[in-house]
Motif scaffolding. Structure first.
Motif, PDB file in Angstrom:
ATOM      1  N   LYS A 176       0.766  -1.334   0.145  1.00  0.00           N
ATOM      2  CA  LYS A 176       0.249  -0.069  -0.114  1.00  0.00           C
ATOM      3  C   LYS A 176       0.854   1.137  -0.155  1.00  0.00           C
ATOM      4  O   LYS A 176       2.031   1.171   0.418  1.00  0.00           O
ATOM      5  CB  LYS A 176      -0.895  -0.064   1.135  1.00  0.00           C
ATOM      6  CG  LYS A 176      -1.975  -1.072   1.208  1.00  0.00           C
ATOM      7  CD  LYS A 176      -2.672  -0.884   2.437  1.00  0.00           C
ATOM      8  CE  LYS A 176      -3.917  -1.864   2.885  1.00  0.00           C
ATOM      9  NZ  LYS A 176      -4.556  -1.863   3.944  1.00  0.00           N
ATOM     10  N   PRO A 177       0.460   2.394  -0.544  1.00  0.00           N
ATOM     11  CA  PRO A 177       1.113   3.671  -0.322  1.00  0.00           C
ATOM     12  C   PRO A 177       1.274   3.829   1.176  1.00  0.00           C
ATOM     13  O   PRO A 177       0.295   3.475   1.917  1.00  0.00           O
ATOM     14  CB  PRO A 177       0.299   4.628  -1.101  1.00  0.00           C
ATOM     15  CG  PRO A 177      -0.704   3.879  -1.994  1.00  0.00           C
ATOM     16  CD  PRO A 177      -0.830   2.565  -1.297  1.00  0.00           C
ATOM     17  N   LEU A 178       2.057   4.739   1.358  1.00  0.00           N
ATOM     18  CA  LEU A 178       2.168   5.200   2.672  1.00  0.00           C
ATOM     19  C   LEU A 178       0.896   5.884   3.283  1.00  0.00           C
ATOM     20  O   LEU A 178       0.700   5.439   4.568  1.00  0.00           O
ATOM     21  CB  LEU A 178       3.215   6.253   2.761  1.00  0.00           C
ATOM     22  CG  LEU A 178       3.542   7.365   4.055  1.00  0.00           C
ATOM     23  CD1 LEU A 178       3.987   6.306   5.093  1.00  0.00           C
ATOM     24  CD2 LEU A 178       4.316   8.288   4.095  1.00  0.00           C
ATOM     25  N   LEU A 179       0.121   6.708   2.783  1.00  0.00           N
ATOM     26  CA  LEU A 179      -1.069   7.239   3.322  1.00  0.00           C
ATOM     27  C   LEU A 179      -2.054   6.499   3.518  1.00  0.00           C
ATOM     28  O   LEU A 179      -2.971   6.479   4.275  1.00  0.00           O
ATOM     29  CB  LEU A 179      -1.400   8.411   2.528  1.00  0.00           C
ATOM     30  CG  LEU A 179      -0.429   9.671   2.368  1.00  0.00           C
ATOM     31  CD1 LEU A 179      -1.134  10.742   1.627  1.00  0.00           C
ATOM     32  CD2 LEU A 179      -0.106  10.092   3.636  1.00  0.00           C
ATOM     33  N   GLU A 180      -1.930   5.177   2.938  1.00  0.00           N
ATOM     34  CA  GLU A 180      -3.028   4.241   2.955  1.00  0.00           C
ATOM     35  C   GLU A 180      -2.755   3.129   4.079  1.00  0.00           C
ATOM     36  O   GLU A 180      -3.400   2.024   4.286  1.00  0.00           O
ATOM     37  CB  GLU A 180      -3.543   3.531   1.526  1.00  0.00           C
ATOM     38  CG  GLU A 180      -4.042   4.519   0.778  1.00  0.00           C
ATOM     39  CD  GLU A 180      -4.306   3.851  -0.657  1.00  0.00           C
ATOM     40  OE1 GLU A 180      -4.406   2.675  -0.853  1.00  0.00           O
ATOM     41  OE2 GLU A 180      -4.515   4.586  -1.995  1.00  0.00           O
TER      42      GLU A 180
ATOM     43  N   SER B 197      -2.259   1.459   7.225  1.00  0.00           N
ATOM     44  CA  SER B 197      -2.626   1.770   8.709  1.00  0.00           C
ATOM     45  C   SER B 197      -1.378   1.170   9.690  1.00  0.00           C
ATOM     46  O   SER B 197      -0.818   0.579   9.361  1.00  0.00           O
ATOM     47  CB  SER B 197      -3.842   1.055   8.857  1.00  0.00           C
ATOM     48  OG  SER B 197      -3.749  -0.264   8.896  1.00  0.00           O
ATOM     49  N   ALA B 198      -1.910   1.544  10.978  1.00  0.00           N
ATOM     50  CA  ALA B 198      -0.767   1.187  12.097  1.00  0.00           C
ATOM     51  C   ALA B 198      -1.082  -0.299  12.182  1.00  0.00           C
ATOM     52  O   ALA B 198      -0.114  -0.928  12.314  1.00  0.00           O
ATOM     53  CB  ALA B 198      -1.177   1.980  13.322  1.00  0.00           C
ATOM     54  N   LYS B 199      -2.392  -0.788  11.875  1.00  0.00           N
ATOM     55  CA  LYS B 199      -2.524  -1.936  11.847  1.00  0.00           C
ATOM     56  C   LYS B 199      -1.730  -2.970  10.981  1.00  0.00           C
ATOM     57  O   LYS B 199      -1.102  -3.989  11.101  1.00  0.00           O
ATOM     58  CB  LYS B 199      -4.194  -2.512  11.801  1.00  0.00           C
ATOM     59  CG  LYS B 199      -4.467  -3.827  12.055  1.00  0.00           C
ATOM     60  CD  LYS B 199      -6.020  -4.106  11.975  1.00  0.00           C
ATOM     61  CE  LYS B 199      -6.451  -5.310  12.137  1.00  0.00           C
ATOM     62  NZ  LYS B 199      -7.903  -5.342  12.082  1.00  0.00           N
ATOM     63  N   ASP B 200      -1.675  -2.222   9.700  1.00  0.00           N
ATOM     64  CA  ASP B 200      -0.971  -2.877   8.544  1.00  0.00           C
ATOM     65  C   ASP B 200       0.444  -3.293   9.097  1.00  0.00           C
ATOM     66  O   ASP B 200       1.088  -3.970   8.648  1.00  0.00           O
ATOM     67  CB  ASP B 200      -1.242  -2.116   7.504  1.00  0.00           C
ATOM     68  CG  ASP B 200      -2.371  -2.059   6.746  1.00  0.00           C
ATOM     69  OD1 ASP B 200      -3.052  -3.017   6.924  1.00  0.00           O
ATOM     70  OD2 ASP B 200      -2.864  -1.140   6.088  1.00  0.00           O
ATOM     71  N   TRP B 201       0.928  -1.951   9.524  1.00  0.00           N
ATOM     72  CA  TRP B 201       2.410  -1.862   9.789  1.00  0.00           C
ATOM     73  C   TRP B 201       2.708  -2.948  11.008  1.00  0.00           C
ATOM     74  O   TRP B 201       3.441  -3.623  10.862  1.00  0.00           O
ATOM     75  CB  TRP B 201       2.734  -0.382  10.402  1.00  0.00           C
ATOM     76  CG  TRP B 201       4.134  -0.434  10.965  1.00  0.00           C
ATOM     77  CD1 TRP B 201       4.486  -0.587  12.402  1.00  0.00           C
ATOM     78  CD2 TRP B 201       5.197   0.001   9.947  1.00  0.00           C
ATOM     79  NE1 TRP B 201       5.881  -0.481  12.282  1.00  0.00           N
ATOM     80  CE2 TRP B 201       6.300   0.099  11.200  1.00  0.00           C
ATOM     81  CE3 TRP B 201       5.507   0.386   8.790  1.00  0.00           C
ATOM     82  CZ2 TRP B 201       7.874   0.218  10.616  1.00  0.00           C
ATOM     83  CZ3 TRP B 201       6.753   0.777   8.489  1.00  0.00           C
ATOM     84  CH2 TRP B 201       8.095   0.597   9.268  1.00  0.00           C
TER      85      TRP B 201
ATOM     86  N   ALA C 144       5.610  -0.997   4.375  1.00  0.00           N
ATOM     87  CA  ALA C 144       5.442  -1.807   5.632  1.00  0.00           C
ATOM     88  C   ALA C 144       6.383  -3.123   5.417  1.00  0.00           C
ATOM     89  O   ALA C 144       7.112  -3.509   6.066  1.00  0.00           O
ATOM     90  CB  ALA C 144       3.830  -2.318   5.847  1.00  0.00           C
ATOM     91  N   TYR C 145       5.956  -3.616   4.046  1.00  0.00           N
ATOM     92  CA  TYR C 145       6.705  -5.101   3.644  1.00  0.00           C
ATOM     93  C   TYR C 145       8.322  -4.745   3.611  1.00  0.00           C
ATOM     94  O   TYR C 145       9.143  -5.371   4.218  1.00  0.00           O
ATOM     95  CB  TYR C 145       6.313  -5.393   2.327  1.00  0.00           C
ATOM     96  CG  TYR C 145       6.949  -6.636   1.829  1.00  0.00           C
ATOM     97  CD1 TYR C 145       6.691  -7.865   2.278  1.00  0.00           C
ATOM     98  CD2 TYR C 145       8.110  -6.615   0.876  1.00  0.00           C
ATOM     99  CE1 TYR C 145       7.393  -9.182   1.750  1.00  0.00           C
ATOM    100  CE2 TYR C 145       8.582  -7.654   0.564  1.00  0.00           C
ATOM    101  CZ  TYR C 145       8.488  -8.838   0.810  1.00  0.00           C
ATOM    102  OH  TYR C 145       8.962 -10.267   0.188  1.00  0.00           O
TER     103      TYR C 145
END
Length: 679
Positions: A510-514, A516-520, A568-569
């Motif tokens: 995902k792009p940075l702005l999309e 979420s902290a949950k994704d991270w 994130a990845y």
């Protein structure tokens, strides 16, 4: 072409007898049949013998596993027999008796079958028969049990002379259906395959009934206070903690694979008052002690002793065991004896916990344990009606360091590069992890297939060959508890862990702005935190084993190359990449090497790409998803698509033995991405 009718009857009988452990142990004993066939040269009749070849197993015997000999030539060997002092020379003479190509290599017991005047002969190692054979007054008990239908033959090492002895006993006792071989097993015969099998089973079952009816109720004596078995959960916990330590004990001379059993037979024996005396006497049947060594190492502490005390005592006992074994070798070795093969125990007994057995692979380790269970049963039977009295130590040495046994060992195929190594691969239920597991097993390793998807993990383990090659564990790598359980399962299945591959992962694109902290958090929990937890548990086991080890991280090109919409990845892959460097620096003093692999563009067969990552990356690059692999290939220097097998090849390159002095390295497997070149 169908086998000769007599050979077919022999195979069927062998399968029935060999499939029941009460009749014989794995690969133990042999069976034969004699019959008339047409000589392809003369067109006349020729008398042949079919007999199980060297190293075969009755329960799984095939026609290819039979040695085929001309009976006239086999029996003519009597006229050139040079005497018992040179009887080993007769084994080479068997080759001159083969019919045509002869099938399998004839075993040392071939003379027993060829010289006995009976159409069908069985030689078996049933626990009940060996119990009588190893009783102090076995000859008297044999007469009481069978009358004159089964004759006693005093101990003699297997070979040509034993064949002559049995032939003479049969001729002198026409009423007999078989014999008890002192310190060894049983032999039975018959005019037909059915009669021979019936006679074998009669001897085995009659001996079983005799021992049950005549035997005293507690042949091993009363339970020692404090030595009763721990509860199942506590037993497993203690075994898992001790397993790596015990594997280090069994692997001082050469690495070994382990097997653990806490069967009732073993636990009852170790709780009894007589187990120290009986264990010290060692096993007797040649098949037993060739696999278990002459005696086991027995921990002389109760199961509730503090763990550190048990570990320290095991170290002391190991030093004593090695000294005693070396002294045993020196007492009996002759100038032409084979060199000592190693002084570590093959069987380690832990009261209240169970038995650890060891070998060059999982099957060998498991079978060694099965043989010691046979030995316990033999001791029980002998002690129930008499006193257990195995063959003399000098005779055990003559078997263990027999020139013929040494020649047999030298004929064994060269071990594969990863033989004796135990690997745990996370995310091994599909994709790259599955390919890695497949390659490691192909190179000789035992593999623990760890995956969040239990069904996938079990399917892969089954494909790899079942429990002697691979076992499945279900594990969420974000859970410390599940990771600990996975390693417990690994050490109880194979004795320890030598090679860990951190492969489990997901990909959130995902792009940075999309993002979420949950994704991270999810991305980092699974790969950064998960790799840390797996490596930490691996290090605990490897340090306890004192055998070194390998930890491999499947990182990514993204660990060093900044691509779009991938925060994130890529960040978590960079975390993994630096874990490699940090752990390589820290664990090197223990001989543990830590390296990484940086793949890229692994689309075909990849679980991550199939789970939605492929569609997202295809959208980022503006290509059709099914052409994503081609797209990645075309942007590489080599213009080649990267497959899971290529990553597996890199894992093997790092761990297969040639890069022994390499740690802290990252290997790109990306077909050449200049922007990701390591600097």
């Amino acid at each position: 072409m169908a086998p000769h009718p007599e050979a077919a009857a022999l195979l069927a009988r062998s399968h029935r007898l060999g499939s029941d452990p009460r009749n014989t142990n794995y690969a133990g004993g042999n069976a034969s049949a004699k019959g008339t066939d047409t000589d392809p040269v003369t067109g006349g009749d020729i008398e042949l013998m079919w007999v199980k070849g060297s190293g075969g197993d009755l329960g799984t015997l095939t026609e290819a596993g039979l040695a085929v000999l001309r009976l006239d030539r086999m029996r003519a060997l009597v006229d050139v027999y040079p005497g018992v002092e040179r009887e080993d020379e007769m084994v080479a003479a068997f080759d001159y008796c083969l019919h045509g190509k002869g099938g399998a290599a004839p075993s040392i017991d071939t003379a027993m079958h060829g010289l006995v005047e009976a159409a069908h002969v069985d030689h078996l190692h049933p626990d009940s028969g060996i119990a009588l054979a190893c009783a102090a007054d076995g000859e008297k008990l044999t007469a009481e049990c069978f009358g004159d239908r089964v004759v006693w033959v005093p101990w003699r090492r297997p070979g040509f002379q034993l064949g002559l002895d049995i032939a003479a006993v049969k001729e002198a006792n026409p009423q007999a259906i078989g014999c008890i071989l002192g310190g060894h097993g049983i032999t039975a015969w018959g005019d037909t395959s059915e009669e021979c099998e019936r006679n074998s089973l009669h001897i085995i079952r009659t001996a079983e009934a005799f021992l049950a009816e005549r035997g005293k109720p507690e042949p091993f004596g009363p339970v020692i206070e404090g030595y009763a078995a721990l509860g199942a959960v506590e037993r497993r916990e203690r075994a898992a903690v001790l397993a790596p330590v015990i594997r280090s004990i069994a692997s001082q001379d050469r690495p070994q694979v382990g097997h653990f059993t806490d069967s009732e037979v073993v636990l009852d024996f170790l709780a009894s008052a007589e187990h120290p005396r009986l264990a010290a006497l060692g096993t007797s049947c040649p098949d037993h002690f060739l696999r278990t060594k002459v005696r086991p190492l027995v921990l002389d502490l109760p199961p509730t002793a503090p763990l550190d005390e048990a570990v320290a005592r095991l170290g002391e006992l190991h030093a004593e065991y090695r000294e005693e074994y070396a002294a045993y070798y020196e007492r009996h070795a002759l100038p032409d004896s084979p060199a000592m093969r190693g002084a570590d125990p093959a069987i380690v007994l832990i009261p209240g916990v169970g038995m650890f057995s060891f070998g060059k692979d999982k099957q060998t380790a498991r079978v060694a344990g099965e043989f010691y269970v046979n030995a316990i049963n033999v001791m029980r039977g002998a002690e129930a009606v008499s006193t257990y009295a195995p063959i003399e130590e000098s005779e055990k040495f003559r078997i263990e360091y027999w020139a013929l046994e040494e020649a047999k060992l030298q004929r064994m195929p060269k071990p594969k590069p990863l033989a004796t190594r135990v690997a745990l691969v996370t995310g091994a239920g599909s994709g790259i992890g599955k390919a890695i597991a497949q390659r490691l097993v192909a190179e000789g390793a035992c593999v623990v297939v760890a995956d969040l998807n239990a069904e996938n993990a079990q399917a892969v383990a089954a494909e790899l060959g079942g429990s002697d090659k691979a076992v499945a564990v279900t594990v969420d790598v974000t859970s410390e508890e599940q990771i600990a359980e996975a390693f417990k399962a690994a050490v109880l299945a194979f004795g320890g862990v030598d090679l860990v591959v951190n492969n489990a992962g997901i990909s959130i694109s995902k792009p940075l702005l999309e993002t979420s902290a949950k994704d991270w958090d999810l991305q980092h929990d699974i790969m950064a935190r998960g790799s840390f937890l797996v490596s930490r548990e691996a290090a605990r086991v490897m340090i306890a084993q004192q055998l070194g080890g390998d930890v491999v991280y499947i990182a990514s090109k993204n660990a060093v190359f900044a691509g779009p919409n991938n925060i994130a990845y890529s960040a978590t892959k960079a975390d993994q990449a630096h874990q490699v460097r940090l752990l390589a620096a820290e664990l090197g003093e223990h001989g543990i090497r830590v390296n990484g692999i940086n793949p890229d563009g692994v689309v075909r067969g990849s679980g991550i790409f199939a789970g939605g990552w492929g569609a997202k990356r295809a959208a980022v690059y503006g290509v059709e998803e099914e052409k994503l692999g081609e797209f990645y290939a075309q942007r590489t220097i080599l213009k080649r698509e990267v497959l899971p097998d290529h990553v597996a090849n890199a894992v093997f390159a790092l761990t297969g033995g040639d890069l022994t002095h390499t740690t802290g390295l990252h290997i790109p497997v990306d077909a050449g991405v200049a922007a990701a070149f390591l600097r």
